[in-house]
Design an enzyme around this catalytic site. Structure first.
Site, mmCIF file in Angstrom:
data_model
loop_
_atom_site.group_PDB
_atom_site.id
_atom_site.type_symbol
_atom_site.label_atom_id
_atom_site.label_comp_id
_atom_site.label_asym_id
_atom_site.label_seq_id
_atom_site.Cartn_x
_atom_site.Cartn_y
_atom_site.Cartn_z
ATOM 1 N N ASP A 61 0.823 -1.220 0.000
ATOM 2 C CA ASP A 61 0.000 0.000 0.000
ATOM 3 C C ASP A 61 0.854 1.265 0.000
ATOM 4 O O ASP A 61 1.968 1.279 0.522
ATOM 5 C CB ASP A 61 -0.895 -0.014 1.252
ATOM 6 C CG ASP A 61 -2.026 0.992 1.129
ATOM 7 O OD1 ASP A 61 -2.303 1.475 0.016
ATOM 8 O OD2 ASP A 61 -2.627 1.305 2.174
ATOM 9 N N ASN A 80 -10.498 -3.031 -6.460
ATOM 10 C CA ASN A 80 -9.625 -2.103 -7.205
ATOM 11 C C ASN A 80 -10.111 -1.779 -8.619
ATOM 12 O O ASN A 80 -9.641 -0.822 -9.236
ATOM 13 C CB ASN A 80 -8.184 -2.621 -7.265
ATOM 14 C CG ASN A 80 -7.429 -2.495 -5.959
ATOM 15 O OD1 ASN A 80 -6.507 -3.254 -5.670
ATOM 16 N ND2 ASN A 80 -7.803 -1.528 -5.116
HETATM 17 C C1 FPP Z 1 -2.131 0.043 -3.291
HETATM 18 O O1 FPP Z 1 -1.595 1.346 -3.256
HETATM 19 C C2 FPP Z 1 -1.572 -0.666 -4.430
HETATM 20 C C3 FPP Z 1 -2.288 -1.227 -5.425
HETATM 21 C C4 FPP Z 1 -3.750 -1.252 -5.477
HETATM 22 C C5 FPP Z 1 -1.609 -1.870 -6.575
HETATM 23 C C6 FPP Z 1 -0.411 -2.662 -6.183
HETATM 24 C C7 FPP Z 1 0.239 -3.090 -7.390
HETATM 25 C C8 FPP Z 1 1.551 -3.121 -7.570
HETATM 26 C C9 FPP Z 1 2.561 -2.795 -6.546
HETATM 27 C C10 FPP Z 1 2.072 -3.603 -8.845
HETATM 28 C C11 FPP Z 1 2.241 -5.060 -8.673
HETATM 29 C C12 FPP Z 1 2.919 -5.571 -9.755
HETATM 30 C C13 FPP Z 1 3.220 -6.847 -9.865
HETATM 31 C C14 FPP Z 1 4.110 -7.175 -10.956
HETATM 32 C C15 FPP Z 1 2.715 -7.920 -8.984
HETATM 33 P P1 FPP Z 1 -2.577 2.557 -3.461
HETATM 34 O O2 FPP Z 1 -2.642 2.885 -4.905
HETATM 35 O O3 FPP Z 1 -3.890 2.238 -2.821
HETATM 36 O O4 FPP Z 1 -1.839 3.697 -2.691
HETATM 37 P P2 FPP Z 1 -2.537 4.908 -1.938
HETATM 38 O O5 FPP Z 1 -3.269 4.318 -0.761
HETATM 39 O O6 FPP Z 1 -1.378 5.735 -1.540
HETATM 40 O O7 FPP Z 1 -3.438 5.592 -2.927
#
Ligand code: FPP
Length: 245
Positions: A22, A70
C-alpha cells in the site's frame, strides 16, 4: 544486502508472510507524479522484497497486488497495473531457468473472471511451468477478496452437499481452509502493511485468524530490505499463544 553470505540470521522465521503493498498512489502524489508511476515503483519493490525474502529462506509469500474492489479505480490506473502484470509475467518466462534453479513456485490467488485473457493465459503458463517447485511459494493476489474467497470455498462444499457426497454437519474448518485459493499452504504467520493504514482490507481474512501484524508509515515504493528485516526482528520477539497461555 542481497548477497547471500551477508544475510541476517534469525532465531525464528515466519513460514508464510503476507504483504499488503500500500501507498503507491501517495508516493507518486507526493512527487507531483501520476499515480501509475507509484505502481511502477511499487512493482520494483515487489521484485526486490520477493527476492530478498526468498534468499532469507521464507517458504511462502503472498503479495496483495489487486483486490476485487480495485476495479473501481480510474480505467487508466487499472490499465497501468494490468500492464505491470503483463511485464512481470513476461519476465517470469524470460527468467524461467533462474527461477527453476531457485525452486520458485508461482501461484495466483483470486477470482479469475474479469482478468484480461492474455494475462490469464500467461498466469496459467507461469503456474504450469513452476508447479513442481516448492522451495519458495510466491502467491500473487490478483482480483482477490477474502470474503469472495471464503464464499467460493463454501460454495464448492455446498455443491458436494447438493450431490449428496457430503453432509452439512460434517463440514470442518479444515475443509473450508483446503478449498480456499491458499489450500495446502500454511496460514500467514506475519502480515506486513506499510503506508500508515491499520486495516486488513479484505486480505486473507480466514487465514489471518492467528497472524501477527506489522505496520509502518513507510510507503510501499520506499520499503527496503532493512524494513523487512525490522518486521522479521519484531516477529522474532512476539510470543505467539494461539489462544493458549
Ligand atoms: C495500493 O496502493 C496498491 C495497489 C492497489 C496496486 C499494487 C500493485 C503493484 C505494486 C504492482 C504489482 C505488480 C506486480 C508485478 C505484482 P494505493 O494505490 O492504494 O496507494 P494509496 O493508498 O497511496 O493511494
Amino acid at each position: 544486502m542481497d548477497q547471500k553470505e551477508n544475510l541476517p540470521q534469525f532465531s525464528v522465521l515466519p513460514r508464510h508472510v503476507g504483504i499488503i503493498m500500500d501507498g503507491n498512489g501517495r508516493w507518486a502524489q507526493k512527487r507531483g507524479l501520476p499515480r501509475y508511476k507509484g505502481h511502477i515503483e511499487g512493482a520494483r519493490t515487489f521484485r526486490k522484497i520477493g527476492e530478498f525474502a526468498g534468499n532469507l529462506g521464507i517458504e511462502c509469500l503472498t503479495f496483495y497486488a489487486f483486490s476485487t474492489e480495485n476495479w473501481k479505480r480510474p480505467p487508466e490506473e487499472v490499465a497501468a497495473i494490468m500492464d505491470l502484470f503483463r511485464e512481470y509475467l513476461r519476465e517470469l518466462d524470460d527468467r524461467k531457468a533462474e527461477n527453476e534453479e531457485k525452486g520458485i513456485k508461482v501461484n495466483f490467488i483470486g477470482d479469475r473472471t474479469g482478468i484480461p485473457k492474455d494475462i490469464l493465459r500467461m498466469m496459467g503458463y507461469s503456474e504450469r511451468i513452476t508447479r513442481k517447485k516448492d522451495h519458495v511459494i510466491l502467491n500473487i493476489a490478483i482480483n482477490y477478496g477474502g470474503r469472495q474467497e471464503i464464499l467460493h470455498s463454501v460454495q464448492t462444499l455446498a455443491k458436494q452437499v447438493e450431490k449428496g457426497k457430503l453432509k452439512a454437519k460434517d463440514i470442518t474448518e479444515d475443509m473450508i481452509s483446503e478449498n480456499l485459493y491458499t489450500g495446502g499452504l500454511p496460514d500467514p504467520d506475519l502480515i506486513i502493511r506499510p503506508s500508515g493504514e491499520y486495516r486488513l482490507s479484505n486480505f486473507l481474512l480466514w487465514q489471518s485468524a492467528y497472524s501477527e501484524f506489522w505496520y509502518s508509515d513507510i510507503l510501499w515504493p520506499d520499503f527496503t530490505e532493512a524494513d523487512f528485516v525490522e518486521a522479521l526482528r519484531d516477529f522474532e520477539r512476539r510470543n505467539r499463544r494461539f489462544g493458549g497461555v
